[in-house]
Motif scaffolding. Structure first.
Motif, mmCIF file in Angstrom:
data_model
loop_
_atom_site.group_PDB
_atom_site.id
_atom_site.type_symbol
_atom_site.label_atom_id
_atom_site.label_comp_id
_atom_site.label_asym_id
_atom_site.label_seq_id
_atom_site.Cartn_x
_atom_site.Cartn_y
_atom_site.Cartn_z
ATOM 1 N N TYR A 230 0.849 -1.188 0.000
ATOM 2 C CA TYR A 230 0.000 0.000 0.000
ATOM 3 C C TYR A 230 0.883 1.235 0.000
ATOM 4 O O TYR A 230 2.007 1.204 0.501
ATOM 5 C CB TYR A 230 -0.913 0.006 1.233
ATOM 6 N N HIS A 231 0.373 2.292 -0.588
ATOM 7 C CA HIS A 231 1.103 3.564 -0.597
ATOM 8 C C HIS A 231 0.270 4.689 -0.001
ATOM 9 O O HIS A 231 0.784 5.742 0.327
ATOM 10 C CB HIS A 231 1.518 3.924 -2.023
ATOM 11 N N LEU A 232 -1.050 4.452 0.056
ATOM 12 C CA LEU A 232 -1.974 5.478 0.525
ATOM 13 C C LEU A 232 -2.918 4.867 1.558
ATOM 14 O O LEU A 232 -3.101 3.639 1.597
ATOM 15 C CB LEU A 232 -2.825 6.002 -0.656
ATOM 16 N N SER B 95 -6.028 5.228 1.345
ATOM 17 C CA SER B 95 -7.120 4.696 0.515
ATOM 18 C C SER B 95 -6.774 3.307 -0.044
ATOM 19 O O SER B 95 -7.670 2.492 -0.272
ATOM 20 C CB SER B 95 -7.459 5.665 -0.625
ATOM 21 N N ASP B 96 -5.477 3.019 -0.248
ATOM 22 C CA ASP B 96 -5.075 1.663 -0.673
ATOM 23 C C ASP B 96 -5.444 0.655 0.407
ATOM 24 O O ASP B 96 -5.936 -0.434 0.120
ATOM 25 C CB ASP B 96 -3.548 1.570 -0.876
ATOM 26 N N ARG C 73 -9.221 0.137 0.501
ATOM 27 C CA ARG C 73 -9.673 -0.644 -0.652
ATOM 28 C C ARG C 73 -9.279 -2.121 -0.498
ATOM 29 O O ARG C 73 -10.090 -3.020 -0.692
ATOM 30 C CB ARG C 73 -9.078 -0.058 -1.947
ATOM 31 N N GLN C 74 -8.013 -2.340 -0.122
ATOM 32 C CA GLN C 74 -7.558 -3.735 0.010
ATOM 33 C C GLN C 74 -8.300 -4.466 1.124
ATOM 34 O O GLN C 74 -8.548 -5.659 1.018
ATOM 35 C CB GLN C 74 -6.049 -3.772 0.277
ATOM 36 N N VAL D 274 2.383 5.442 5.620
ATOM 37 C CA VAL D 274 1.848 6.244 4.510
ATOM 38 C C VAL D 274 2.344 7.687 4.627
ATOM 39 O O VAL D 274 2.739 8.304 3.635
ATOM 40 C CB VAL D 274 0.301 6.177 4.483
ATOM 41 N N ASP E 152 -5.610 11.051 2.867
ATOM 42 C CA ASP E 152 -4.466 11.127 1.948
ATOM 43 C C ASP E 152 -4.195 12.558 1.491
ATOM 44 O O ASP E 152 -3.038 12.947 1.307
ATOM 45 C CB ASP E 152 -4.702 10.218 0.731
#
Lengths: 284, 222
Positions: free
Chosen positions: A2-4, A6-7, A10-11, A152, A248
């Motif tokens: 993940y980078h965010l 929101s990632d 979502r995941q 993040v 983010d």
């Protein structure tokens, strides 16, 4: 990976798991260890925080003489029952300032994310564990939530006062603690993100202007502000209030503010409180 | 991104750069010396010199030189421990030009007479960079098993080292070469994915033109 924030959200939806499990899985993948090994390493971090809290020495003073003793004063005040913030918040304040002092006095602490901001997360988590009757496993899960938020921020902004000002240190710690607390109170991934966003928004623009270049003034007391800010931010999220700006984008704003901040107030002690007349008199 | 750099490390305060990073510089310098130090001269530069006192930077470096890690609660007592162990410690200002603000120059002599000069920089968080060894520029973090070979500048030395490592199934992650001048003193730094066994170092020392071989292992203290 993940980078965010929101990632992670979502995941966790895609894999039908919770926020902390995404962070744990990514750690296991990255370091080539099992999920269980990762969990036990994180448990050690939490246990080290607890030990650091228990080993607070009310008599110890820092080399400069500026730090020490405040945790004991707050403890005595809390004992009188006069702290209008109540039991929960009073305890959080006490633990936050004690840890900041322990750090200044060369005791063992857990940098989370930094040594200067080491009081925020343990203050919130240790009191939550006690007052909300949580298990150690739940606390370790919350540590992953904090670690995910911190990672993040590290990737998209900064965790260092020298590059982002104090917003990057106490601000990040506060966001990490707020997200973890929202999780411990039963918050979902969205509420975790909102709690972190609220906490960080309140800390944007905070200067890093330590007196004499030491991690003492104003750092120690700012741990209290960061911890209490985490509590109130998590409560906003748990009430169902949404952050108008997603986490983010708040992190991105923090990066831009950090870049625009003059170097005088980024851990150089050339501005702000560090150049106040009293600070100049104190440091010779 | 290692999450235990975000939640962690466990360390003795007050500063990840000025205390924990300083411990690591001392610790790695001691490993490069490869024996208990007898005499150490610690020269500080920049912010280390200016604010080191309040951050316990001097104690932290000495603690590292005595083999302590960043979470060792004996760090504040490092001076007393050095005295007990008969280590002669002195401090000064580093005379360096345009160095990193958090720099320490360590001039060490070991109990068997080995000597080494290490310049270390604390580059953020508790991460460090070893910027020079015995006056020759280097650039490594100490996060990997690292082999440092001092040789005469000339052809064949890289191949000698890489052949020996290949024979042992050791992969070189990063490799850097430095020299003072053409045909003069050179240093080769190989950061490896696996530990380098002692006998490889012994064989390297026998190669004509290779002087000193120092090694930074990841396993405990030597």
């Amino acid at each position: 990976m993940y980078h965010l924030i929101s990632d992670i959200i979502r995941q966790s939806e895609e894999n039908e798991c919770v926020f902390w499990e995404i962070v744990q899985q990514a750690d296991a993948d990255e370091r080539g260890v099992s999920k269980e090994e990762s969990f036990e390493t994180m448990r050690k971090m939490y246990q080290a925080m607890r030990e650091a809290d228990e080993h607070y020495d009310p008599k110890v003073r820092s080399a400069s003489g500026m730090a020490g003793g405040a945790g004991q004063l707050l403890h005595e005040y809390n004992e009188t029952g006069e702290n209008i913030c109540g039991d929960f918040v009073g305890k959080v304040m006490e633990k936050a300032i004690k840890m900041g002092e322990s750090n200044a006095c060369m005791h063992r602490i857990v940098a989370a994310p930094t040594a200067g901001s080491c009081g925020v997360i343990p203050a919130v988590f240790l009191v939550a564990e006690e007052m909300l009757h949580l298990s150690e496993d739940q606390m370790v899960e919350a540590m992953y939530v904090s670690a995910g938020i911190g990672s993040v921020i590290a990737e998209n902004a900064s965790l260092a006062g020298a590059s982002g000002g104090c917003q990057a240190e106490i601000g990040s710690a506060s966001a990490m603690a707020a997200g973890g607390l929202a999780y411990l109170q039963g918050g979902d991934a969205g509420q975790i993100a909102d709690a972190a966003a609220f906490a960080l928004k309140n800390m944007l623009g905070l200067a890093c202007d330590p007196v004499g270049g030491l991690v003492e003034v104003p750092c120690i007391k700012r741990n209290v502000a960061g911890a209490v800010n985490a509590l109130t931010s998590a409560q906003l999220a748990m009430a169902g209030i949404k952050s108008a700006i997603p986490a983010d984008e708040v992190i991105d704003a923090m990066r831009r503010i950090g870049n625009e901040m003059p170097s005088n107030i980024k851990e150089t002690s050339l501005g702000g409180l560090a150049t106040s007349p009293t600070a100049q008199k104190r440091i010779v | 991104m290692n999450i235990f750099d975000v939640v962690g490390p466990v360390m003795v305060g007050p500063s990840s750069s000025h205390t924990a990073g300083a411990v690591r510089i001392g610790y790695i310098a001691r490993k490069l010396l490869a024996e208990q130090p007898r005499k150490v001269q610690i020269n500080l530069y920049g912010s280390f010199l200016a604010t080191g006192e309040g951050h316990g930077t001097k104690k932290a470096i000495v603690a590292g030189l005595l083999g302590m890690q960043t979470d060792d609660e004996r760090i504040p007592m490092a001076f007393e421990l050095a005295k007990q162990q008969g280590v002669d410690v002195s401090f000064g200002e580093a005379n360096l030009k345009d160095a990193h603000p958090n720099t320490a120059q360590l001039i060490l002599q070991g109990i068997s007479g080995q000597t080494i000069e290490v310049v270390g920089q604390s580059v953020g968080g508790s991460r460090i960079n070893i910027a020079s060894i015995d006056g020759i520029e280097t650039n490594f973090s100490g996060d990997y098993p690292t082999l440092v070979v001092h040789n005469q500048d000339g052809p064949g030395y890289v191949s000698a080292v890489s052949t020996l490592l290949t024979e042992q199934g050791i992969n070189i992650a990063y490799m850097q070469l430095y020299r003072s001048n053409r045909g003069g003193d050179a240093v080769m730094v190989a950061e490896c994915d696996q530990e380098v066994p002692q006998h490889v170092m012994e064989r390297l020392k026998q190669v004509d033109g290779i002087g000193k071989v120092t090694y930074l292992g990841m396993m405990g203290d030597e």
